[in-house]
Write an enzyme that holds these catalytic residues in place. Structure first.
Site, PDB file in Angstrom:
ATOM      1  N   ARG A 171       0.839  -1.200   0.000  1.00 35.45           N
ATOM      2  CA  ARG A 171       0.000   0.000   0.000  1.00 35.45           C
ATOM      3  C   ARG A 171       0.880   1.258   0.000  1.00 35.45           C
ATOM      4  NH1 ARG A 171      -4.942   1.416   4.167  1.00 35.45           N
ATOM      5  NH2 ARG A 171      -3.321   1.180   5.773  1.00 35.45           N
ATOM      6  N   ASP A 459      -3.980   3.800  14.225  1.00 41.69           N
ATOM      7  CA  ASP A 459      -3.116   4.280  13.156  1.00 41.69           C
ATOM      8  C   ASP A 459      -3.586   5.675  12.777  1.00 41.69           C
ATOM      9  OD1 ASP A 459      -5.354   3.956  11.541  1.00 41.69           O
ATOM     10  OD2 ASP A 459      -4.504   2.352  10.322  1.00 41.69           O
TER      11      ASP A 459
END
Length: 541
Positions: A171, A459
């Site tokens: 990613r 996150d």
């Protein structure tokens, strides 16, 4: 000597301004830098155009124009014939995917985890220090060649021992982010920071595409933060150019797009269509999706105010509609539908916390498998058996359930913005948001992108929810369930409380984290991403 490379267009160059440490030259080769220059020559301008489109759309929603399914692309949705490329080699069974950053230790743990897929995350689970950006590429470079090992400062050795390792899906950073240690000089002679997306993608693809193909898989990517079919088309053109550049067959690249923004939820089929030669599926990126809802509707009045973060579950109306539509859309077009990540994580030192995490994750994955998802995410290796058991119970020996078409699902535009939950904002919820955001940002400033806080995996996306809720509660003049008005002064008191409670040590970044939190949660303006200013002004290498 500063490495540079020139692209095809005159005076278009890439310049590396970050320090060149041990082995960095294996990633920042002249040929790789030249490839980055080519990507920027062709696609940097279009990236800026797409970011401008985002601003216009946010302005429209903020001014009362609710998103709708597009009339100009109705023919795409109504054409029942087209299908997407689907799974590439190694992506046929995705029932459990583990996510995490790309430092050597976490890379080895992920490869030994037993998951079907590893989301190698250079985005929200990685703090984009120069060291993390390049050394993450080195970890992937070594892992793909079977030569990765790591010895901790305490002398513990880590090696890949699994006979079958997960398929890697990398990613890159989203279109909105830049890489300040790499500069791009465009055709007009303007010196700009390089695109974080093109840097992360370009270095990984250039070095590893052919080796991955030789290994029996391919170059696969998770695409974050996409907001429109036009952004998907930009990625598709990047893929096609890259395949031609390396001389590999068209369609070798496979992408999975995260549907984690509100605008993208209204264009799922169009996104699949634009990437149809290169796409394997869509993922329900739940945390960023909640953030996107708050961001777009933050100024639209009290009826769009969400309660405590913990109460915005996958079963509330707008989240339920979004996931049901995602499964139906994917399966209609032969694409995988991948579920999201429950934030609960086990604690090997606390059996009670671990038992609760297993119970909550099992319930989350049972719901996803029952809804028709083909796989799901976990953030901790101990959760893989829990998640796999729920998907095994539904899938059995089948690799997926794409044949489950969900004709009963008929989601209307109004359902995608139905945020009525009917619960209050609590004092504990406000405090929790302030505490989690400051503690996460402090860790991010020290180079950590995925952080366990209060037995939840946090996150950048969960930190965004925390700070954006605080901003909205203040600007919509909300009160807590005990009658306390949520004001800047009230939040300042909570900031002081958090700073007094956290253990302090020399070199910590709590004062900087509090300053960033004030900028993104207490200011009159609403920064679109907390990481933009934090990266530009505070993140050191």
């Amino acid at each position: 000597m500063t490495p540079t490379a020139t692209g095809t267009a005159p005076a278009s160059t890439i310049t590396i301004t970050g320090p060149i440490r041990d082995r960095y030259e294996e990633i920042l080769t002249p040929a790789a830098i030249a490839f980055l220059a080519e990507l920027h020559v062709r696609f940097a301008g279009r990236r800026h155009d797409r970011l401008a489109d985002r601003m216009r759309r946010r302005f429209e929603i903020g001014n009362g124009h609710d998103p709708q399914f597009r009339s100009d692309t109705a023919h795409i949705r109504e054409d029942a014939e087209w299908q997407v490329a689907g799974a590439g080699p190694g992506l046929e069974d995705r029932r459990v995917e583990i996510t995490g950053p790309t430092d050597p230790k976490m890379t080895i743990n992920a490869l030994n985890s037993g998951a079907k897929v590893w989301l190698a995350d250079q985005e929200d689970a990685t703090s984009p220090t120069w060291r993390n950006v390049i050394e993450g590429q080195l970890s992937l470079f070594d892992a793909i060649r079977g030569q990765l090992s790591y010895t901790s400062p305490e002398g513990k050795e880590y090696r890949v021992t699994a006979e079958q390792t997960p398929t890697i899906v990398m990613r890159p950073r989203g279109w909105h982010l830049v890489e300040k240690h790499i500069r791009y000089t465009d055709r007009a002679g303007r010196d700009l920071a390089a695109s974080g997306s093109l840097v992360d993608y370009g270095l990984y693809f250039f070095h590893n595409a052919q080796r991955l193909i030789d290994n029996g898989v391919g170059p696969y990517f998770y695409l974050p933060k996409i907001e429109s079919a036009e952004e998907a088309k930009l990625w598709d053109d990047v893929f096609t150019f890259s395949e031609n550049h390396l001389g590999i067959p068209h369609g070798t690249i496979r992408a999975t797009v995260l549907i984690e923004t509100l605008p993208a939820a209204f264009e799922m089929e169009e996104i699949l269509f634009e990437l149809r030669d290169h796409i394997a599926g869509l993922n329900a990126g739940r945390w960023d999706y909640i953030f996107s809802m708050i961001k777009n509707y933050r100024g639209r009045g009290a009826r769009f105010v969400l309660p405590d973060r913990s109460q915005v579950t996958m079963t509330v109306p707008f989240m339920r509609a979004y996931t049901e539509l995602l499964v139906k859309t994917c399966h209609k077009r032969g694409a995988f539908a991948i579920g999201g990540m429950s934030a609960f994580i086990p604690n090997r030192r606390d059996p009670e916390v671990t038992a609760q995490a297993f119970e909550k994750v099992a319930a989350d994955k049972k719901r996803e498998a029952g809804d028709g998802f083909d796989g799901t995410w976990v953030a901790h290796p101990d959760l893989i058996p829990v998640a796999q058991a729920e998907f095994d119970a539904v899938l059995g020996e089948r690799p997926n359930q794409i044949d489950r078409q969900r004709p009963e699902v008929n989601v209307q535009a109004s359902q995608l913005i139905d945020v009525h939950i009917g619960l209050p904002v609590t004092a504990a919820g406000v405090y929790g948001n302030v505490s989690v955001a400051i503690r996460y940002i402090e860790a991010w400033l020290r180079g950590l992108g995925a952080v366990a806080i209060d037995n939840l995996m946090e996150d950048a996306a969960t930190a965004e929810i925390s700070r954006s809720q605080v901003w909205q509660w203040i600007h919509q003049d909300r009160t807590t369930d005990d009658g306390t008005r949520i004001t800047r002064e009230y939040i300042e008191g909570l900031i002081a409380q958090v700073l007094a409670e956290v253990p302090r040590q020399d070199g910590d970044r709590f004062d900087d984290a509090a300053a960033i939190f004030r900028d993104v949660a207490l200011g009159e303006d609403f920064p679109t991403f907390l990481t933009l200013g934090a990266y530009a002004d505070y993140l050191t290498d």
